[in-house]
Design an enzyme around this catalytic site. Structure first.
Site, PDB file in Angstrom:
ATOM      1  N   MET A  10       0.826  -1.218   0.000  1.00 46.78           N
ATOM      2  CA  MET A  10       0.000   0.000   0.000  1.00 46.78           C
ATOM      3  C   MET A  10       0.857   1.264   0.000  1.00 46.78           C
ATOM      4  O   MET A  10       0.841   2.018   0.957  1.00 46.78           O
ATOM      5  CB  MET A  10      -0.946  -0.036   1.214  1.00 46.78           C
ATOM      6  N   GLN A  52     -11.088   2.854   0.667  1.00 45.35           N
ATOM      7  CA  GLN A  52     -10.805   4.204   1.148  1.00 45.35           C
ATOM      8  C   GLN A  52     -11.738   5.207   0.466  1.00 45.35           C
ATOM      9  O   GLN A  52     -12.378   6.031   1.122  1.00 45.35           O
ATOM     10  CB  GLN A  52      -9.350   4.589   0.837  1.00 45.35           C
ATOM     11  N   THR A  83       2.026   1.549   6.013  1.00 46.52           N
ATOM     12  CA  THR A  83       1.286   2.661   5.418  1.00 46.52           C
ATOM     13  C   THR A  83       0.801   3.541   6.550  1.00 46.52           C
ATOM     14  O   THR A  83       0.479   3.039   7.631  1.00 46.52           O
ATOM     15  CB  THR A  83       0.084   2.161   4.594  1.00 46.52           C
ATOM     16  N   ASN A  84       0.752   4.842   6.312  1.00 43.55           N
ATOM     17  CA  ASN A  84       0.225   5.758   7.331  1.00 43.55           C
ATOM     18  C   ASN A  84      -1.294   5.778   7.337  1.00 43.55           C
ATOM     19  O   ASN A  84      -1.933   5.643   8.375  1.00 43.55           O
ATOM     20  CB  ASN A  84       0.740   7.181   7.075  1.00 43.55           C
ATOM     21  N   THR A  85      -1.895   5.938   6.157  1.00 39.85           N
ATOM     22  CA  THR A  85      -3.339   6.132   6.074  1.00 39.85           C
ATOM     23  C   THR A  85      -4.130   5.010   6.728  1.00 39.85           C
ATOM     24  O   THR A  85      -5.107   5.260   7.447  1.00 39.85           O
ATOM     25  CB  THR A  85      -3.775   6.287   4.605  1.00 39.85           C
ATOM     26  N   CYS A 196       2.987  10.008   4.671  1.00 41.66           N
ATOM     27  CA  CYS A 196       2.615   9.016   3.665  1.00 41.66           C
ATOM     28  C   CYS A 196       3.908   8.328   3.279  1.00 41.66           C
ATOM     29  O   CYS A 196       4.909   9.003   2.987  1.00 41.66           O
ATOM     30  CB  CYS A 196       1.961   9.680   2.454  1.00 41.66           C
ATOM     31  N   THR A 197       3.918   7.021   3.274  1.00 38.70           N
ATOM     32  CA  THR A 197       5.174   6.296   3.085  1.00 38.70           C
ATOM     33  C   THR A 197       5.766   6.462   1.692  1.00 38.70           C
ATOM     34  O   THR A 197       6.929   6.134   1.474  1.00 38.70           O
ATOM     35  CB  THR A 197       4.981   4.793   3.388  1.00 38.70           C
ATOM     36  N   GLU A 198       4.975   7.000   0.735  1.00 41.64           N
ATOM     37  CA  GLU A 198       5.515   7.235  -0.608  1.00 41.64           C
ATOM     38  C   GLU A 198       6.238   8.569  -0.751  1.00 41.64           C
ATOM     39  O   GLU A 198       7.040   8.735  -1.675  1.00 41.64           O
ATOM     40  CB  GLU A 198       4.396   7.179  -1.658  1.00 41.64           C
TER      41      GLU A 198
END
Length: 234
Positions: A10, A52, A83-85, A196-198
């Site tokens: 994710m 989501q 993932t943060n979200t 956000c990990t991206e």
């Protein structure tokens, strides 16, 4: 060494960063041919993103809880949700297993407090920036959190889902992020949380003058500390 359970996918681009960071950190700490003991369960992000978008968070939470159970059955000693979200539904994971779950915001808060900071700017998906599940977690550590205004939040979110999650890195998008960061600094932000990990694929510490908290990197290093703490005590 404990076995790390990773719930990834994710997106898979950031999960790759987790895997690489964890193994590099183990090698740095133990040397030689050492690598991490870990189990990665990568989900189909398209399915999670649909939940989501449609507000079906409980359904997503149930799926991730089942994934966590599979990791526990595979003898993982603790779990990271990469993932943060989706930490919005972390309770589903915590309730599904009998092993610890390392919360990404707690690990990040410890780094922020370790730098002596108390006010940060938060970048992430619109869910993470606008809802309170993440900000409240940082607030609980005595950290004040500010986010960009609505138009900028939408632009940040679009870049995450339409570019970064697809592995697309655009110089123009980096410039947009840098402008947003500067506005947060002007509002008193002492550091910037890449919630956000991206985003760490786009923005690096050398790009800004104040401390940058790359949550994927922080979370991965925290996992290694936990995996090796028995060794360190010995």
């Amino acid at each position: 060494m404990k076995t790390i359970g990773l719930i990834g996918g994710m997106s898979w681009e950031s999960s790759l960063a987790y895997y690489q960071t964890i193994n590099e950190e183990v090698k740095k700490r133990l040397g030689g041919l050492h690598s991490a003991k870990c189990i990665l369960h990568s989900v189909d992000f398209a399915e999670v993103e649909r939940f989501q978008r449609e507000g079906e968070w409980e359904k997503a939470g149930v799926i991730l809880g089942e994934v966590a159970q599979s990791l526990e059955k595979g003898r993982a000693d603790f779990i990271l949700l990469c993932t943060n979200t989706m930490h919005k539904v972390i309770h589903h994971i915590e309730d599904a297993v009998n092993i610890p779950v390392l919360h990404i915001a707690d690990a990040t808060a410890n780094e922020i407090r370790g730098e002596g900071l108390s006010k940060v700017g938060l970048l992430g998906t619109t869910y993470t920036m606008e809802q309170d599940f993440y900000r409240k977690r940082l607030n609980a550590h005595g950290i004040d959190v500010i986010v960009p205004p609505s138009p900028q939040r939408k632009a940040i979110n679009r870049i995450i889902y339409e570019e970064l999650c697809l592995g697309v890195i655009q110089p123009s998008s980096k410039q947009q992020y840098e402008l947003v960061i500067q506005e947060l600094v002007d509002q008193g932000a002492e550091g910037i949380v890449l919630g956000c990990t991206e985003i760490g694929l786009l923005i690096k510490q050398e790009d800004i003058a104040i401390p940058l908290f790359d949550t994927a990197l922080i979370h991965a290093v925290e996992a290694v500390k936990e995996a090796l703490n028995a060794n360190e005590r010995a």
